[in-house]
Design an enzyme around this catalytic site. Structure first.
Site, PDB file in Angstrom:
ATOM      1  N   LYS A   1       0.665  -0.883   0.087  1.00 33.01           N
ATOM      2  CA  LYS A   1       0.310  -0.148   0.034  1.00 33.01           C
ATOM      3  C   LYS A   1       0.890   1.439   0.094  1.00 33.01           C
ATOM      4  O   LYS A   1      -0.071   2.094  -0.351  1.00 33.01           O
ATOM      5  CB  LYS A   1      -1.340   0.276   1.586  1.00 33.01           C
ATOM      6  CG  LYS A   1      -1.782   1.094   1.315  1.00 33.01           C
ATOM      7  CD  LYS A   1      -2.813   1.432   2.982  1.00 33.01           C
ATOM      8  CE  LYS A   1      -0.847   1.682   3.767  1.00 33.01           C
ATOM      9  NZ  LYS A   1      -2.098   1.766   5.184  1.00 33.01           N
ATOM     10  N   THR A   2       1.773   1.052   1.305  1.00 29.84           N
ATOM     11  CA  THR A   2       2.759   2.794   1.282  1.00 29.84           C
ATOM     12  C   THR A   2       3.684   3.184  -0.123  1.00 29.84           C
ATOM     13  O   THR A   2       3.800   3.927  -0.701  1.00 29.84           O
ATOM     14  CB  THR A   2       3.671   2.105   2.219  1.00 29.84           C
ATOM     15  OG1 THR A   2       3.039   2.331   3.265  1.00 29.84           O
ATOM     16  CG2 THR A   2       4.126   4.074   2.645  1.00 29.84           C
TER      17      THR A   2
ATOM     18  N   ARG B   1       0.175  -9.924  10.787  1.00 25.83           N
ATOM     19  CA  ARG B   1       1.442  -8.635  11.620  1.00 25.83           C
ATOM     20  C   ARG B   1       2.026 -10.131  11.310  1.00 25.83           C
ATOM     21  O   ARG B   1       3.909  -9.627  10.780  1.00 25.83           O
ATOM     22  CB  ARG B   1       1.216  -8.306  12.385  1.00 25.83           C
ATOM     23  CG  ARG B   1       0.427  -7.152  13.087  1.00 25.83           C
ATOM     24  CD  ARG B   1       0.394  -6.758  12.256  1.00 25.83           C
ATOM     25  NE  ARG B   1      -0.939  -6.012  11.890  1.00 25.83           N
ATOM     26  CZ  ARG B   1      -0.818  -5.911  10.250  1.00 25.83           C
ATOM     27  NH1 ARG B   1      -0.080  -5.460  10.397  1.00 25.83           N
ATOM     28  NH2 ARG B   1      -1.772  -6.262   9.533  1.00 25.83           N
TER      29      ARG B   1
ATOM     30  N   GLN C   1      -9.555  -4.217   8.324  1.00 23.75           N
ATOM     31  CA  GLN C   1      -8.612  -3.975   9.397  1.00 23.75           C
ATOM     32  C   GLN C   1      -9.013  -2.555   9.841  1.00 23.75           C
ATOM     33  O   GLN C   1      -8.236  -1.827  10.289  1.00 23.75           O
ATOM     34  CB  GLN C   1      -7.378  -3.588   8.542  1.00 23.75           C
ATOM     35  CG  GLN C   1      -6.549  -4.807   7.922  1.00 23.75           C
ATOM     36  CD  GLN C   1      -4.776  -4.507   8.129  1.00 23.75           C
ATOM     37  OE1 GLN C   1      -3.936  -3.978   8.827  1.00 23.75           O
ATOM     38  NE2 GLN C   1      -4.502  -4.700   6.475  1.00 23.75           N
TER      39      GLN C   1
ATOM     40  N   ASP D   1      -4.798   8.375   3.172  1.00 26.12           N
ATOM     41  CA  ASP D   1      -4.239   6.927   3.672  1.00 26.12           C
ATOM     42  C   ASP D   1      -5.229   5.874   4.568  1.00 26.12           C
ATOM     43  O   ASP D   1      -6.018   7.202   5.616  1.00 26.12           O
ATOM     44  CB  ASP D   1      -2.715   6.981   4.120  1.00 26.12           C
ATOM     45  CG  ASP D   1      -2.440   5.179   4.386  1.00 26.12           C
ATOM     46  OD1 ASP D   1      -2.706   4.794   3.480  1.00 26.12           O
ATOM     47  OD2 ASP D   1      -0.882   5.934   5.634  1.00 26.12           O
ATOM     48  N   GLU D   2      -6.040   4.743   4.908  1.00 21.11           N
ATOM     49  CA  GLU D   2      -6.011   4.407   5.848  1.00 21.11           C
ATOM     50  C   GLU D   2      -7.024   4.547   5.998  1.00 21.11           C
ATOM     51  O   GLU D   2      -8.457   5.065   6.996  1.00 21.11           O
ATOM     52  CB  GLU D   2      -5.749   4.466   7.187  1.00 21.11           C
ATOM     53  CG  GLU D   2      -4.143   4.365   7.354  1.00 21.11           C
ATOM     54  CD  GLU D   2      -3.635   2.663   7.638  1.00 21.11           C
ATOM     55  OE1 GLU D   2      -4.893   2.023   7.408  1.00 21.11           O
ATOM     56  OE2 GLU D   2      -2.526   2.657   8.371  1.00 21.11           O
TER      57      GLU D   2
END
Length: 698
Positions: free
Chosen positions: A36-37, A590, A251, A220-221
């Site tokens: 994503k980043t 994670r 998430q 973002d997010e």
DNA sequence: TCCACGGGCATTTTT
DNA sequence: TGCCCGTGGA
């Protein structure tokens, strides 16, 4: 390297699509570990380098400062130049920047101070007191949450319609709270967002200005957005729809703070002609981990169905351990960590994740005993510490002397022999329009006590001196600490925190190239210590919430019991359970290589023994990815107790005349009443006094 | 003004 | 069980 070539080489097809689509709204579902980043930063680089968009015309919004820093530095690395003129920041920092320019439209002054949660609660408590409402019925913290919830909906006091007597009073408190804030030129976190929206909607020329300035907006997010932030984005995109949002609805874990991932699901309807992209390749975790967590999240009804595949085939099975109690659970984890260390795994690659902070204690005890270094993320935050808030109050007061909260703190620490009454007087003088120096002078004139006179006189002189130092923060902070003997009578730890604060000031100056107090305060009011970097070898302990966005080679998710994870407060509604499940999904994803899940058969909660059921989430993970390690394996650490000439150990089998055979889970050697806890199978766990219970060893 | 004691309360917490 | 806040006495 040419940016187009870089995009060609570094990105997969889906990521490329997300980067290159630059006309109109675009919604990107970025599954866990799907780059994503990378996509986000590459897109910014492409806008600047490929499309020659001026960085001042781009706005990138995140939820945390950490994410903002990371994004900025990664873009700078890609472009090999700095992009200081681009707006990359949190919703809140962006709003502060806008409000410093525009808040005069709303009748506030541009030197407003920003309240943190503790400040707000304090003000609400003041409001309740002044309204003479019984406060045992209206807890300030609870009211704060209600008010904040309403505001997170993008609503103001007047939009709030009370339905019963309780809410009528909530509204009264709400109103009073708003008045106090206005009087002190104070804004809470929610105001920052809502006020910008208000200005944009009310003054078209302002909306034009920012609409024109921010030609490209990236968020973002997006699954963590709340309605007030959504309204803000709507206002910002009134004149163009170049908005790129990315996130993962699976998430979304901040519902309790007002986030609604539904806004992500409804984005397509919200912005006509939205392009949708799914990033479906997980580069982080093994196939086992990806498929297992996918299996779990499928139990959620309300979600976007999207593809997600691991790029790493196979992988170790997920290990599940049933512990006897929280101590055994911790011992299992530590034992396993020892094994991993001997295999050459770095402690930095290991994390222990739990649902609630109180669970950390057992792990700390055992880790200390084993000499394994660890760090706890979260807990009491640096900027929440009293001594730090006290120093910051001095700075806040210098900039905004109507900031009554800071005024109280300043006069209460360090102690100057100036009490409530005197502070009230100063407040009154300031409210009537005087500045700090004038206010103090007139109180000096009024008072008859020489002691107070002297102390105020001294403070006045200091304050005058500090005011001349507003353009060199570091010297200012140093001087304040010296002048007030701030360090005296402080315990070592607190003193160290004060020193740490000074180095934060230094860092700020180096990083931002300014020594200006205004800028420093804006910065300090909006950061948490999430971005503290620590490089020494340590195991990381934290809540699942704190782990979002991070990744570790090996992850232990502990306390998987009904009532703990999912938490008992969430058991009542489907929505809450689904949020807990997303939380579990975040926890599992994670892990890159190895995932351990543990639960305890017996857990002491607030001093009371409980016998929880294993978490439903354990059953929701497809069995093919799981290996059961069974129960109990810590003989060597177990305690023993003499029973009428025979020693009983944890883990041993005993026979009870009435209950039959059982396994000793715990041995308690209390002098007056030694007892053991025995599992007789089928959930039948009993606590037995060693003095009287009819048991023998088998 | 300050400190000590006791009752009430107890998820998670980007800013 | 442990922490935080509010109250009351010195």
């Amino acid at each position: 390297m040419n940016i187009r070539a870089l995009i060609e080489r570094e990105l997969n097809e889906e990521q490329r699509e997300a980067v290159l689509w630059t006309e109109g709204p675009i919604l990107v579902f970025a599954g866990a570990g799907s780059g994503k980043t990378k996509t986000l930063t590459m897109r910014i680089a492409y806008l600047i380098e490929g499309l020659k968009i001026n960085p001042t015309n781009i706005l990138a919004v995140t939820f945390t400062n950490k994410a903002a820093y990371e994004m900025k530095s990664r873009v700078e690395k890609l472009l090999n130049r700095n992009i200081d003129y681009m707006w990359i920041g949190t919703f809140h920092s962006m709003c502060v920047r806008i409000l410093r320019r525009e808040i005069h439209h709303l009748g506030y002054k541009s030197n407003f101070s920003i309240l943190d949660e503790e400040d707000s609660v304090k003000l609400i408590s003041d409001a309740i007191k002044s309204l003479e409402i019984p406060k045992d019925y209206f807890s300030p913290k609870k009211i704060y949450r209600e008010i904040s919830w309403i505001k997170s909906r993008g609503k103001f006091v007047n939009d709030y319609i009370p339905h019963d007597n309780y809410e009528v009073n909530v509204k009264r408190i709400f109103k009073k709270y708003e008045e106090i804030k206005k009087e002190g030129n104070l804004l809470d976190f929610d105001d920052l967002i809502n006020f910008v929206t208000k200005v944009l909607n009310k003054y078209d020329e302002v909306a034009h200005f920012y609409g024109d300035k921010f030609k490209f907006i990236l968020v973002d997010e997006y699954q963590d957005i709340n309605p007030s932030q959504h309204k803000l984005l709507k206002a910002l995109t009134k004149y163009h729809k170049n908005i790129f949002v990315v996130g993962d609805d699976d998430q979304s874990i901040y519902r309790f703070r007002g986030s609604t991932y539904e806004l992500m699901l409804s984005f397509k309807r919200d912005f006509k002609g939205t392009k949708v992209v799914y990033l479906s390749k997980n580069y982080r975790s093994t196939e086992t981990i990806v498929n297992a967590s996918k299996g779990l999240i499928l139990f959620n009804k309300k979600r976007e169905e999207k593809p997600l595949k691991s790029t790493k085939k196979g992988g170790e099975k997920i290990k599940v351990y049933a512990a006897l109690n929280e101590i055994d659970e911790a011992m299992f984890v530590v034992r396993t960590i020892d094994e991993l260390i001997s295999k050459g795994i770095s402690l930095n690659d290991i994390a222990i994740l739990y649902r609630t902070n109180s669970q950390s204690r057992a792990f700390e005890d055992i880790l200390i005993r084993s000499g394994i270094p660890y760090r706890i993320v979260g807990g009491i935050k640096f900027y929440q510490r009293k001594e730090i808030k006290d120093i910051i109050s001095y700075l806040r007061l210098l900039l905004n002397y109507k900031d009554f909260l800071s005024l109280e703190r300043v006069f209460s620490f360090p102690k100057r022999g100036i009490g409530k009454k005197t502070i009230e007087r100063i407040k009154r003088e300031i409210t009537s329009g005087k500045d700090m120096i004038q206010a103090i002078e007139s109180v000096i004139k009024e008072t008859s006590q020489t002691k107070i006179k002297e102390n105020l006189e001294k403070f006045k002189e200091n304050f005058k001196k500090w005011e001349t130092l507003k353009d060199s923060v570091f010297t200012l902070v140093e001087t304040i600490i010296k002048d007030t003997n701030f360090r005296d009578n402080l315990e070592d730890e607190r003193r160290e925190n004060v020193d740490e604060f000074l180095s934060i000031v230094r860092d700020f100056i180096d990083r931002s190239n300014t020594e200006n107090l205004d800028e420093f305060l804006s910065y300090i009011s909006l950061i948490t210590d999430a971005d503290k970097i620590e490089s020494t070898e340590k195991v990381t302990l934290m809540t699942v919430h704190a782990a979002k966005g991070l990744e570790f080679d090996t992850v232990f998710v502990v306390g998987l019991e009904e009532g703990l994870f999912p938490h008992f407060k969430s058991l009542a509604s489907r929505e809450d359970i689904e949020e807990e499940r997303r939380l579990m999904y975040v926890a599992m994803t994670r892990a890159k290589e190895r995932l351990f899940l543990t639960y305890a058969l017996r857990r002491t909660i607030r001093g009371r023994p409980e016998f929880p059921e294993p978490s439903r989430f354990l059953n929701e993970i497809p069995g093919e990815y799981v290996e059961n390690l069974g129960e109990y394996s810590s003989q060597e650490e177990s305690k023993s107790q003499f029973v009428r000439g025979v020693s009983v150990r944890e883990g041993e089998r005993i026979r009870h005349e009435e209950f039959g055979y059982g396994i000793v889970i715990e041995v308690h050697s209390e002098a007056n009443n030694p007892y053991i806890v025995v599992d007789f199978g089928e959930g039948n766990i009993k606590q037995l006094s060693l003095k009287y219970a009819p048991i023998r060893k088998e």
